[in-house]
Design a protein around this motif. Structure first.
Motif, PDB file in Angstrom:
ATOM      1  N   UNK A 722       0.740  -1.067   0.021  1.00 41.74           N
ATOM      2  CA  UNK A 722       0.114  -0.069  -0.162  1.00 41.74           C
ATOM      3  C   UNK A 722       0.877   1.142  -0.083  1.00 41.74           C
ATOM      4  N   UNK A 723       1.845   1.481   1.013  1.00 42.36           N
ATOM      5  CA  UNK A 723       2.433   2.614   1.104  1.00 42.36           C
ATOM      6  C   UNK A 723       4.547   2.277   1.376  1.00 42.36           C
ATOM      7  N   UNK A 724       4.944   3.474   1.928  1.00 42.42           N
ATOM      8  CA  UNK A 724       5.831   3.153   2.704  1.00 42.42           C
ATOM      9  C   UNK A 724       6.740   4.178   3.021  1.00 42.42           C
ATOM     10  N   UNK A 725       7.017   4.906   4.720  1.00 44.94           N
ATOM     11  CA  UNK A 725       7.034   5.403   5.280  1.00 44.94           C
ATOM     12  C   UNK A 725       8.507   5.441   5.680  1.00 44.94           C
ATOM     13  N   UNK A 726       9.171   6.892   5.627  1.00 45.49           N
ATOM     14  CA  UNK A 726      10.624   6.502   6.283  1.00 45.49           C
ATOM     15  C   UNK A 726      10.340   6.652   8.215  1.00 45.49           C
ATOM     16  N   UNK A 728      12.248   6.122  10.939  1.00 43.73           N
ATOM     17  CA  UNK A 728      13.665   7.205  11.279  1.00 43.73           C
ATOM     18  C   UNK A 728      14.386   6.598  10.188  1.00 43.73           C
ATOM     19  N   UNK A 729      15.401   7.653  11.011  1.00 43.80           N
ATOM     20  CA  UNK A 729      16.753   7.324   9.572  1.00 43.80           C
ATOM     21  C   UNK A 729      17.165   5.807   9.522  1.00 43.80           C
ATOM     22  N   UNK A 730      17.283   5.901   8.595  1.00 42.27           N
ATOM     23  CA  UNK A 730      17.608   4.355   8.765  1.00 42.27           C
ATOM     24  C   UNK A 730      16.018   2.959   8.529  1.00 42.27           C
ATOM     25  N   UNK A 731      15.218   3.420   8.670  1.00 43.04           N
ATOM     26  CA  UNK A 731      14.703   2.571   9.218  1.00 43.04           C
ATOM     27  C   UNK A 731      13.176   2.372   8.473  1.00 43.04           C
ATOM     28  N   UNK A 732      12.820   1.395   7.267  1.00 39.54           N
ATOM     29  CA  UNK A 732      12.013   2.306   6.429  1.00 39.54           C
ATOM     30  C   UNK A 732      10.514   1.271   6.788  1.00 39.54           C
ATOM     31  N   UNK A 733       9.310   2.423   6.487  1.00 40.66           N
ATOM     32  CA  UNK A 733       7.919   0.753   6.639  1.00 40.66           C
ATOM     33  C   UNK A 733       7.350   0.761   5.695  1.00 40.66           C
ATOM     34  N   UNK A 734       7.357  -0.734   5.476  1.00 37.26           N
ATOM     35  CA  UNK A 734       6.310  -1.327   4.642  1.00 37.26           C
ATOM     36  C   UNK A 734       4.997  -1.754   5.129  1.00 37.26           C
ATOM     37  N   UNK A 735       3.938  -0.828   4.357  1.00 40.87           N
ATOM     38  CA  UNK A 735       2.538  -1.442   4.715  1.00 40.87           C
ATOM     39  C   UNK A 735       1.534  -2.358   3.624  1.00 40.87           C
TER      40      UNK A 735
END
Length: 908
Positions: A722-726, A728-735
């Motif tokens: 659905x989307x990605x979100x950063x 934190x610096x160095x951590x990506x969230x994939x939904x």
RNA sequence: GGGCUUGUAGAUCAGUGGUAGAUCGCCGCCUUCGCAAGGCGGAGGCCACGGGUUCGAAUCCCGUCAAGUCCA
């Protein structure tokens, strides 16, 4: 503390050791030397091994490590592989700070058996506490290997305890050629991390080579044994926790002036050459400078003495000018630190830390930036990545070499990022410095704190460039502690954990698709929390929410709205109070739709994670995950934003794995066997407690996981990212969504697209083209309207000026302007003012504008006053500058009255 | 996990509730044999996004997104 009995070992007695009290520090120690009066630890005794090695021959790092491990292997210990320097299995520390950290908390607490017993290991550790002293003291390192032999004893089975421990240590040292009388064992009780016990420090020639801790106490409220004010009780398991400093052993074997010249002389030389610094330890006078520095620095806590005091003291003892000393020593201090720090970075990045602004990643960035500063001071022009590569190439970790390209890319990116931060900082400092220079006062401390805390500009750098611009700054010595003070906040207390004895049998692992079960009510808490002897309902955990379901008794149904695991029992929270009692037999039913949605998302999470790893690289590590019925999210460590093409590739890869219908294999394995088979990559979602861990295998992805899964990836149906979100610096969230939720997500997106296409009356595939055309046209029209309003105002000027009246010698225009908007009023009024009118224009939309020309201004007529008077009549307000003001109000019907009031206000 | 800061023209940034600005860069013209410099003119802004307060919001408040930074 501990009595003499704790230390009076048969080994000491048999070997002819005497217990003495140090005449300097008053601590007790054991020695074979009849004439020794001091404990052997600086500052009671100085370093004597420099220039006079304590072992019979020189050893390098690899040689010494191998000697140590095989020595203990030959004496019944199992050699085990090192753990990563990033302590992924711990939630209380980020870095592995000691060998025992590998086994905390579950092994040391007795919950989980050790991987071997007794065991020996050489564990790389990172400690950043003494960062400032690295390079300067001659002995401090950020990274060191702690060689150790550990024993985990229980009351039922003791392998060995104090005597054998000290004996093994003593024989190791003597085997290396140490004089038997050279060693002292200083009594020094140890406490830390909730445990404590007697301990001895093993000292040779002023150097602490090892610490032998006998951990047999745990912190207990009201415990009868008091250490440093805390209460302790004896533990049922008692642990030999030793730590031998590999680097110190090597240093002691060589007797070089500094530890750095002992452990990586080749790199010290190389970096010195690159920096154009001559480093000739064969020159006795030159070598003596560093030797003396290390000796004296060894005697003091560097916090207590300022470097300057220490320097002049050293210069005095050697008999050279402080300037000469400074010149020799300062560049080398930086070179030593650079070599140490780059080794630290090799371990951090090699073991998978991604630089970040939080957690372990922040520590990596801290070291990176410190190293870059040092390199700049040394005038080293090469990239940091090259220096780290040198470190990696001399260490024997094949997987690091595999990842070298990524590591270098990360470092290059960090170097560039820091350059940008500094550039930004320079501009900011310039602005600040000029501001305060003009005011003729120093840049205040508060500004300096803000520059550092908010913008990352070190105060030293800020001062230098500010002073270059002719400004002075306020910079006290305790700057950093002042910064720290601004961060202090009260720690919140954790709620005490509920402890419920007993055990609920978990049926959902064996029977993941059973819908009904029978169970007995073991206990009812608070009227609505039911404990069963067995359950099919999954309790919340591992990022997976609790199942819902129904408990049925005698035709009555009780809805279960939450399920929680407390210790080994499972609490079923009911929607309503009452109805079930202890001893009741109930029939349970799982809400399968919810369960299956969770299972699909859970298995899909493993697939997305593994796909991300395949597409983005091996540095990908799970940093967190959460599932729900209609979506799931996965946080992964990654050093840059995931671009769209990568995201699509990940999505496609995950869906291919779905289509391949790979079986999902789950089984319980003993912890150490699972670790041996699959390594620490198992622990993507944190480290579960327990002797047995559940290993979930989805194709090539293998993780320790307690969640419910589908049995075949085909059951997931589909995965839609659905989307990605950063986060934190160095951590990506994939939904993403899986199964039915994925289909719904597609449908929702179709609706959006269809809706938008419908508005513009074009087929969906022409949306981008049409939307951008509309947007461009809209922008063009906005400009056209601006121009037209301008023209309109000019056109109106003539008719408006024709209506002018003269009041008090001023040309006055007061007019209603129909439905004109505020822009039109403003433009017309401004033009009138240019022609030296006093104007008040109003519109039926309730807007008012007043403007005053030169003559009016000269007479003291203010547009703001006119507007205030007029707007009041409209029930609103207004304001502006003397020459131009605007206002309005909701009572549009009073416009005539408002204009009349405005006209009155023109009489200054 | 917590704290602080920022998002305005292609770039760097001003703008503390009242008609969106500067510098550099870009385009055109003048000057020149040509180039640079200089002079004149011009284009270029959903003031990150969504809500709220207000007669009026780039500005104040809330949320979202993006970025920076310090600490544990």
């Amino acid at each position: 503390m501990f009595s003499e009995d704790e230390y009076r070992l048969d080994f000491f007695v048999d070997e002819g050791f005497q217990r003495k009290k140090c005449e300097k520090c008053g601590k007790f120690f054991w020695t074979r030397d009849a004439v020794r009066k001091t404990c052997g630890d600086p500052p009671c005794d100085p370093y004597t091994f420099i220039g006079a090695p304590v072992f019979s021959r020189e050893h390098g790092l690899d040689e010494m490590r191998e000697h140590y491990l095989s020595y203990f292997e030959a004496r019944g210990h199992t050699r085990i592989a090192r753990y990563p320097v990033v302590a992924r299995w711990r939630d209380d520390i980020y870095l592995t700070i000691a060998s025992i950290a590998d086994f905390q908390p579950f092994v040391t607490s007795g919950q989980v058996p050790p991987p071997a017993n007794p065991l020996t290991i050489s564990q790389p550790c990172i400690r950043l506490d003494d960062l400032d002293s690295v390079g300067r003291s001659g002995r401090h390192l950020t990274t060191f290997e702690m060689m150790a032999h550990h024993v985990f004893n229980t009351r039922e089975r003791e392998i060995y305890w104090k005597d054998r421990t000290v004996q093994l240590c003593d024989e190791l040292l003597r085997g290396l050629g140490m004089e038997p009388t050279a060693v002292t064992y200083k009594e020094n009780p140890w406490a830390g991390g909730g445990n404590a016990g007697p301990s001895v420090e093993c000292l040779v020639a002023g150097l602490e080579l090892a610490t032998l801790v006998f951990m047999d106490l745990k912190a207990t409220v009201g415990g009868s044994i008091k250490i440093k004010g805390e209460g302790y009780e004896k533990m049922d398991n008692y642990i030999v926790d030793t730590g031998y400093g590999l680097e110190r052993f090597v240093w002691a074997s060589k007797g070089s002036p500094t530890i750095y010249d002992a452990i990586f002389p080749d790199l010290v030389r190389k970096v010195a050459d690159l920096a154009g610094v001559e480093h000739d330890l064969k020159d006795p006078e030159y070598a003596e400078i560093f030797a003396q520095n290390a000796r004296l620095a060894g005697m003091v806590d560097l916090d207590e003495y300022s470097m300057k005091d220490l320097r002049s003291k050293i210069a005095g003892t050697i008999g050279i000018a402080p300037e000469r000393l400074e010149a020799s020593i300062e560049p080398m201090e930086r070179i030593y630190a650079v070599v140490d720090h780059t080794r630290c970075l090799a371990f951090m990045l090699g073991d998978g830390i991604i630089p970040s602004n939080v957690k372990a990643g922040y520590l990596a960035r801290l070291v990176i930036r410190r190293t870059l500063r040092l390199m700049k001071e040394l005038g080293l022009g090469l990239p940091l990545a090259d220096l780290v590569e040198m470190q990696i190439s001399r260490l024997d970790y094949p997987d690091w070499k595999e990842r070298l390209v990524t590591i270098k890319e990360i470092l290059d990116q960090e170097e560039q990022k820091y350059a940008e931060t500094l550039e930004k900082g320079r501009r900011l400092v310039k602005k600040t410095a000029e501001h305060f220079r003009k005011q003729n006062r120093p840049v205040p401390l508060q500004e300096m704190i803000s520059l550092y805390d908010t913008h990352g500009i070190p105060p030293e750098i800020a001062r230098e460039s500010a002073e270059g611009l002719g400004a002075t700054v306020e910079l006290p010595d305790n700057f950093y502690s002042l910064v720290a003070k601004t961060h202090i906040k009260a720690e919140q207390e954790e709620a005490p954990k509920l402890i419920i004895p007993g055990k609920t049998e978990l049926l959902f692992y064996e029977h993941p698709f059973d819908q009904t079960f029978e169970a007995r009510v073991v206990e009812v808490l608070d009227g609505d929390s039911v404990i069963l002897d067995r359950t099919l309902l999954y309790p919340e955990g591992g990022g997976q929410p609790a199942d819902h379901g129904i408990l049925e008794k005698g035709g009555l149904e009780f809805r279960v709205v939450d399920v929680q695991k407390v210790g080994d029992v499972v609490l079923h929270k009911l929607e309503k109070q009452g109805g079930l009692q202890k001893g009741d037999y109930v029939k349970g039913k799982v809400e399968m739709r919810r369960r299956l949605a969770h299972a699909r998302h859970h298995t899909a999470t493993h697939l997305v994670h593994d796909s991300a790893k395949r597409i983005l690289g091996k540095h990908i590590w799970q940093a967190g995950a959460q599932k729900s019925e209609d979506r799931a999210r996965l946080d992964i460590s990654h050093y840059k934003r995931i671009i769209d093409a990568e995201l699509k590739a990940i999505e496609m890869e995950a869906n291919r794995r779905v289509m391949e219908c790979e079986p999902v294999d789950t089984k319980f394995l003993p912890r150490s066997e699972a670790e041996k088979l699959f390594g620490f990559e198992l622990y993507q979602g944190g480290v579960p407690p327990g002797k047995q861990i559940r290993v979930v295998k989805v194709g090539s992805d293998i993780e320790a996981c307690a969640g419910t899964h589908v049995t075949n990836t085909g059951m997931i149906g589909a995965i839609k990212i659905l989307r990605t979100e950063r986060i934190q610096d160095g951590v990506e969230r994939i939904e993403f969504a899986a199964g039915e939720a994925a289909v719904r997500a597609w449908q929702e997106r179709d609706d959006l697209l269809a809706g938008a296409a419908d508005v513009l009356r074009v087929p969906a595939d022409q949306l981008p083209k049409t939307a951008s055309r509309f947007f461009e046209e809209w922008k063009g029209q906005q400009k056209e309207i601006e121009r037209l309003k301008e023209d309109l105002a000019k056109a109106r000027l003539r008719s408006l000026s024709a209506e002018a009246q003269e009041i008090d010698g001023l040309k006055v225009v007061v007019q209603k302007m129909g439905q004109a908007d505020i822009d039109e009023l403003l433009k017309a009024a401004a033009l009138l003012a240019e022609q030296d009118y006093v104007a008040l224009l109003g519109s039926e939309t309730g807007k008012l504008v007043a403007a005053v020309g030169k003559s009016g201004l000269a007479k003291g007529v203010k547009a703001g006053n006119i507007i205030k008077a007029a707007a009041k009549a409209l029930g609103g307000g207004g304001g502006g500058r003397p020459e131009l003001a605007q206002g309005g109000g909701p009572n549009v019907a009073n416009l005539d009255e408002a204009l009349r009031a405005g006209r009155e206000a023109m009489r200054a």
